[in-house]
Design a protein around this motif. Sequence first.
Motif, PDB file in Angstrom:
ATOM      1  N   VAL A 499       0.834  -1.207   0.000  1.00 25.05           N
ATOM      2  CA  VAL A 499       0.000   0.000   0.000  1.00 25.05           C
ATOM      3  C   VAL A 499       0.866   1.253   0.000  1.00 25.05           C
ATOM      4  CG1 VAL A 499      -1.687   1.321   1.329  1.00 25.05           C
ATOM      5  CG2 VAL A 499      -1.954  -1.154   1.084  1.00 25.05           C
ATOM      6  N   SER A 500       1.881   1.294   0.856  1.00 24.55           N
ATOM      7  CA  SER A 500       2.732   2.484   0.931  1.00 24.55           C
ATOM      8  C   SER A 500       3.526   2.681  -0.350  1.00 24.55           C
ATOM      9  CB  SER A 500       3.671   2.390   2.130  1.00 24.55           C
ATOM     10  OG  SER A 500       4.491   1.239   2.048  1.00 24.55           O
ATOM     11  N   SER A 501       3.990   1.583  -0.964  1.00 23.57           N
ATOM     12  CA  SER A 501       4.770   1.692  -2.202  1.00 23.57           C
ATOM     13  C   SER A 501       3.912   2.197  -3.352  1.00 23.57           C
ATOM     14  CB  SER A 501       5.379   0.339  -2.556  1.00 23.57           C
ATOM     15  OG  SER A 501       6.275  -0.103  -1.564  1.00 23.57           O
ATOM     16  N   VAL A 502       2.708   1.648  -3.481  1.00 23.77           N
ATOM     17  CA  VAL A 502       1.802   2.100  -4.547  1.00 23.77           C
ATOM     18  C   VAL A 502       1.437   3.564  -4.345  1.00 23.77           C
ATOM     19  CG1 VAL A 502      -0.510   1.820  -5.526  1.00 23.77           C
ATOM     20  CG2 VAL A 502       0.883  -0.189  -5.033  1.00 23.77           C
ATOM     21  N   ALA A 503       1.156   3.940  -3.088  1.00 29.72           N
ATOM     22  CA  ALA A 503       0.791   5.334  -2.804  1.00 29.72           C
ATOM     23  C   ALA A 503       1.937   6.284  -3.134  1.00 29.72           C
ATOM     24  CB  ALA A 503       0.382   5.472  -1.337  1.00 29.72           C
ATOM     25  N   LEU A 504       3.158   5.917  -2.740  1.00 31.64           N
ATOM     26  CA  LEU A 504       4.308   6.772  -3.027  1.00 31.64           C
ATOM     27  C   LEU A 504       4.553   6.870  -4.528  1.00 31.64           C
ATOM     28  CD1 LEU A 504       6.757   8.421  -2.052  1.00 31.64           C
ATOM     29  CD2 LEU A 504       8.065   6.277  -2.033  1.00 31.64           C
ATOM     30  N   TYR A 505       4.502   5.746  -5.219  1.00 31.27           N
ATOM     31  CA  TYR A 505       4.747   5.745  -6.661  1.00 31.27           C
ATOM     32  C   TYR A 505       3.732   6.628  -7.384  1.00 31.27           C
ATOM     33  CZ  TYR A 505       5.521   3.889 -11.383  1.00 31.27           C
ATOM     34  OH  TYR A 505       5.782   3.753 -12.732  1.00 31.27           O
ATOM     35  N   ALA A 506       2.450   6.429  -7.065  1.00 30.38           N
ATOM     36  CA  ALA A 506       1.411   7.255  -7.694  1.00 30.38           C
ATOM     37  C   ALA A 506       1.572   8.728  -7.310  1.00 30.38           C
ATOM     38  CB  ALA A 506       0.028   6.745  -7.289  1.00 30.38           C
ATOM     39  N   GLY A 507       1.922   8.980  -6.044  1.00 30.42           N
ATOM     40  CA  GLY A 507       2.083  10.364  -5.602  1.00 30.42           C
ATOM     41  C   GLY A 507       3.211  11.081  -6.325  1.00 30.42           C
ATOM     42  N   VAL A 508       4.341  10.394  -6.516  1.00 28.14           N
ATOM     43  CA  VAL A 508       5.462  11.015  -7.231  1.00 28.14           C
ATOM     44  C   VAL A 508       5.089  11.274  -8.690  1.00 28.14           C
ATOM     45  CG1 VAL A 508       7.844  10.695  -8.000  1.00 28.14           C
ATOM     46  CG2 VAL A 508       7.179  10.033  -5.683  1.00 28.14           C
ATOM     47  N   LEU A 509       4.384  10.327  -9.304  1.00 22.70           N
ATOM     48  CA  LEU A 509       3.955  10.523 -10.695  1.00 22.70           C
ATOM     49  C   LEU A 509       3.090  11.775 -10.825  1.00 22.70           C
ATOM     50  CD1 LEU A 509       3.037   6.886 -11.856  1.00 22.70           C
ATOM     51  CD2 LEU A 509       5.027   8.234 -12.533  1.00 22.70           C
ATOM     52  N   VAL A 510       2.127  11.913  -9.917  1.00 22.07           N
ATOM     53  CA  VAL A 510       1.230  13.076  -9.975  1.00 22.07           C
ATOM     54  C   VAL A 510       1.992  14.360  -9.666  1.00 22.07           C
ATOM     55  CG1 VAL A 510      -0.784  14.158  -8.912  1.00 22.07           C
ATOM     56  CG2 VAL A 510      -0.813  11.707  -9.423  1.00 22.07           C
ATOM     57  N   ALA A 511       2.852  14.323  -8.646  1.00 20.30           N
ATOM     58  CA  ALA A 511       3.607  15.520  -8.281  1.00 20.30           C
ATOM     59  C   ALA A 511       4.534  15.968  -9.406  1.00 20.30           C
ATOM     60  CB  ALA A 511       4.423  15.243  -7.010  1.00 20.30           C
ATOM     61  N   ALA A 512       5.017  14.993 -10.198  1.00 21.40           N
ATOM     62  CA  ALA A 512       5.925  15.318 -11.292  1.00 21.40           C
ATOM     63  C   ALA A 512       5.188  15.775 -12.552  1.00 21.40           C
ATOM     64  CB  ALA A 512       6.810  14.120 -11.619  1.00 21.40           C
ATOM     65  N   GLY A 513       3.853  15.692 -12.543  1.00 24.98           N
ATOM     66  CA  GLY A 513       3.098  16.237 -13.670  1.00 24.98           C
ATOM     67  C   GLY A 513       2.285  15.254 -14.477  1.00 24.98           C
ATOM     68  N   LEU A 514       2.276  13.966 -14.106  1.00 19.66           N
ATOM     69  CA  LEU A 514       1.472  12.995 -14.857  1.00 19.66           C
ATOM     70  C   LEU A 514       0.007  13.156 -14.477  1.00 19.66           C
ATOM     71  CD1 LEU A 514       1.835  10.548 -16.844  1.00 19.66           C
ATOM     72  CD2 LEU A 514       1.563   9.098 -14.826  1.00 19.66           C
ATOM     73  N   ARG A 515      -0.879  13.178 -15.474  1.00 21.59           N
ATOM     74  CA  ARG A 515      -2.309  13.335 -15.253  1.00 21.59           C
ATOM     75  C   ARG A 515      -3.083  12.237 -15.983  1.00 21.59           C
ATOM     76  NH1 ARG A 515      -0.180  15.921 -12.065  1.00 21.59           N
ATOM     77  NH2 ARG A 515      -0.391  18.150 -11.557  1.00 21.59           N
ATOM     78  N   LEU A 516      -4.353  12.095 -15.605  1.00 22.64           N
ATOM     79  CA  LEU A 516      -5.192  11.052 -16.198  1.00 22.64           C
ATOM     80  C   LEU A 516      -5.283  11.202 -17.714  1.00 22.64           C
ATOM     81  CD1 LEU A 516      -7.071   8.621 -15.779  1.00 22.64           C
ATOM     82  CD2 LEU A 516      -8.957  10.234 -15.452  1.00 22.64           C
ATOM     83  N   ARG A 517      -5.287  12.441 -18.195  1.00 29.30           N
ATOM     84  CA  ARG A 517      -5.395  12.651 -19.642  1.00 29.30           C
ATOM     85  C   ARG A 517      -4.181  12.073 -20.365  1.00 29.30           C
ATOM     86  NH1 ARG A 517      -3.997  17.721 -17.577  1.00 29.30           N
ATOM     87  NH2 ARG A 517      -2.083  18.629 -18.474  1.00 29.30           N
ATOM     88  N   HIS A 518      -3.031  12.022 -19.698  1.00 26.01           N
ATOM     89  CA  HIS A 518      -1.855  11.436 -20.325  1.00 26.01           C
ATOM     90  C   HIS A 518      -2.015   9.922 -20.461  1.00 26.01           C
ATOM     91  CE1 HIS A 518       0.248  15.086 -18.346  1.00 26.01           C
ATOM     92  NE2 HIS A 518      -0.083  15.388 -19.598  1.00 26.01           N
ATOM     93  N   LEU A 519      -2.674   9.308 -19.486  1.00 22.78           N
ATOM     94  CA  LEU A 519      -2.919   7.871 -19.573  1.00 22.78           C
ATOM     95  C   LEU A 519      -3.933   7.540 -20.654  1.00 22.78           C
ATOM     96  CD1 LEU A 519      -3.071   6.925 -15.775  1.00 22.78           C
ATOM     97  CD2 LEU A 519      -1.107   6.907 -17.328  1.00 22.78           C
ATOM     98  N   ARG A 520      -4.757   8.518 -21.018  1.00 22.71           N
ATOM     99  CA  ARG A 520      -5.725   8.300 -22.090  1.00 22.71           C
ATOM    100  C   ARG A 520      -5.120   8.507 -23.472  1.00 22.71           C
ATOM    101  NH1 ARG A 520     -10.742  11.697 -19.357  1.00 22.71           N
ATOM    102  NH2 ARG A 520     -11.468  10.027 -17.962  1.00 22.71           N
ATOM    103  N   GLY A 521      -3.882   8.982 -23.513  1.00 20.11           N
ATOM    104  CA  GLY A 521      -3.236   9.103 -24.807  1.00 20.11           C
ATOM    105  C   GLY A 521      -2.787  10.496 -25.157  1.00 20.11           C
ATOM    106  N   GLU A 522      -3.170  11.499 -24.374  1.00 24.69           N
ATOM    107  CA  GLU A 522      -2.737  12.854 -24.685  1.00 24.69           C
ATOM    108  C   GLU A 522      -1.262  13.025 -24.333  1.00 24.69           C
ATOM    109  OE1 GLU A 522      -5.164  15.997 -23.270  1.00 24.69           O
ATOM    110  OE2 GLU A 522      -7.038  14.938 -23.634  1.00 24.69           O
ATOM    111  N   VAL A 523      -0.535  13.750 -25.161  1.00 25.88           N
ATOM    112  CA  VAL A 523       0.903  13.932 -24.959  1.00 25.88           C
ATOM    113  C   VAL A 523       1.131  15.050 -23.947  1.00 25.88           C
ATOM    114  CG1 VAL A 523       1.432  13.127 -27.273  1.00 25.88           C
ATOM    115  CG2 VAL A 523       1.053  15.567 -26.892  1.00 25.88           C
ATOM    116  N   PHE A 524       2.376  15.096 -23.418  1.00 23.03           N
ATOM    117  CA  PHE A 524       2.739  16.145 -22.452  1.00 23.03           C
ATOM    118  C   PHE A 524       2.830  17.491 -23.156  1.00 23.03           C
ATOM    119  CE2 PHE A 524       4.336  12.363 -20.328  1.00 23.03           C
ATOM    120  CZ  PHE A 524       3.884  12.583 -19.036  1.00 23.03           C
TER     121      PHE A 524
END
Length: 524
Positions: A499-524
């Motif tokens: 749980v802590s590893s998944v939370a940290l990994y997801a948190g760093v991704l979001v803090a670094a700028g990854l968003r749901l729209r990027h997972l849907r295929g939109e580019v940075f």
Amino acid sequence: MAEQAQPPVPPANKNPGLLRSSSIVSLMTLLSRVLGLIRDVVVAQYFGARADPFFVAFKIPNFFRRLFAEGAFSVAFVPVLSEYRRLRPLDEVRLLVARVSGVLGSALLAVTVAAIMLADYLPWVFAPGFRSDPAKFALTADLLRITFPYLLFISLAAFASSVLNSYGRFAVPAFTPVLLNVCLIIATVYATPLFEEPLFALAWGVFFAGLVQMLFQLPFIARLGLLVRPQYQPKDEGVRRIGGLMVPALFGVSVSQINLLLDTLLASFLEPGSVSWLYYSDRLNNLPLGVFAIAIGVVILPALSGRHAAQEQDGFSRTLDWAVRLVLLIAVPASLALMVLATPLMATIFYYGEITAYDVAQMSLSLQAYGAGLLAFMLIKVLAPGFYARQDTKTPVKIGIQAMVVNMVLNLILVFPFAHAGLALATSLSAYFNAYMLYRGLRKAGAYEHQSGWPRFLLIALLANSALLALILLLMGPAAQWLDWSAVQRAGWMTVLVVSSVALYAGVLVAAGLRLRHLRGEVF
């Protein structure tokens, strides 16, 4: 012949459907894989590392299933069926389904009957090391007579799944494998006391699991108006096209399975228990592979086939790029976790009943070797559809032959110093070769062009995985202590770790700028 016009398929970067469909398949597959782990824990408690004869008897029809059904057949059938859906009326689609099911069913029936008749000889091919133990060899053959009809049932179930996937009905095919695990759990817990040799309960569980999975999907096929009487028409134009695509794909799409089968063959000559150690570690490695990569591959094959039929090259390339990025986000942290947490994971999941500390240590070694190749295994699942959607099965065959040779050479080099773990490592290394060659082939053919934003994407992934690895090393502690803990302690601390590893990994991704729209295929 009247043709039905179809609207163009939207580009990948404006279509959230791929992510939604992949999520549905992933959730259903996760349920199946979790039940699969429970099944393996139950089997391990009852049989420990002495279930080698069953695993071989199950692996043989399972190997042919990957070739006939989920492997070669699906990648040949789905593009042709997608083309029929797009360009031809419903009556012709129904006729294609009827004739393909008739020819496929007849071929599978013939193979099943032949295998049952030759059951005394097949272990010589797939587990020759068992010859040193005549009782073990004879038991494997007896079990195989019961398990092999599974090939017929599960291949027809896979045929139904291919039809449903082509029509965007992903949930039912993804849920269907749950029934296999339920049947095997019931067989292990309730049927083993009924047999003098308890492994026969598992064999009959496999038999009925295949039958149940086939029957389960028929009502959903009927809702599409495609539950038609099979016809044996091997000269039908659509059947011949599928056959032409399927023959080379028989090898190309199943290279990883053939490699695993070679591992089993060589492992049969090693220390008793080696087949079981490889099986359990491969099962755990297949959890992220099945939940994510196979799910993504299943979803993108119809999408890529439709884009190829509509000659939408840009959308085709964007869909592949989306799949590769999604795989990297999942495969790299999963691979790190499997390698670093090999002993804690094996102890938490399997250290009960007949499984000893020595078994856990040996399974952990092969899990680390398989885990090192997880990224390659997952990339193969999303890169290969790029060829199959373009109805090119020859290129993956050429690559597969080369990867097979690499794997065989590495097996012979690594099995002596590392035993069963060397076999797993050889499979992983050959998978990287396979994935690279698939990637290079798609690039060379102009089918895959990188979209914008890759440098930033890779930087974000690097930051998130570095943080993940640091947290795991901080919280894991000495691997040996996991064997001293109680089952409750192991399960509790593993839950905290995950749980802590998944939370940290997801948190760093979001803090670094990854968003749901990027997972849907939109580019940075």
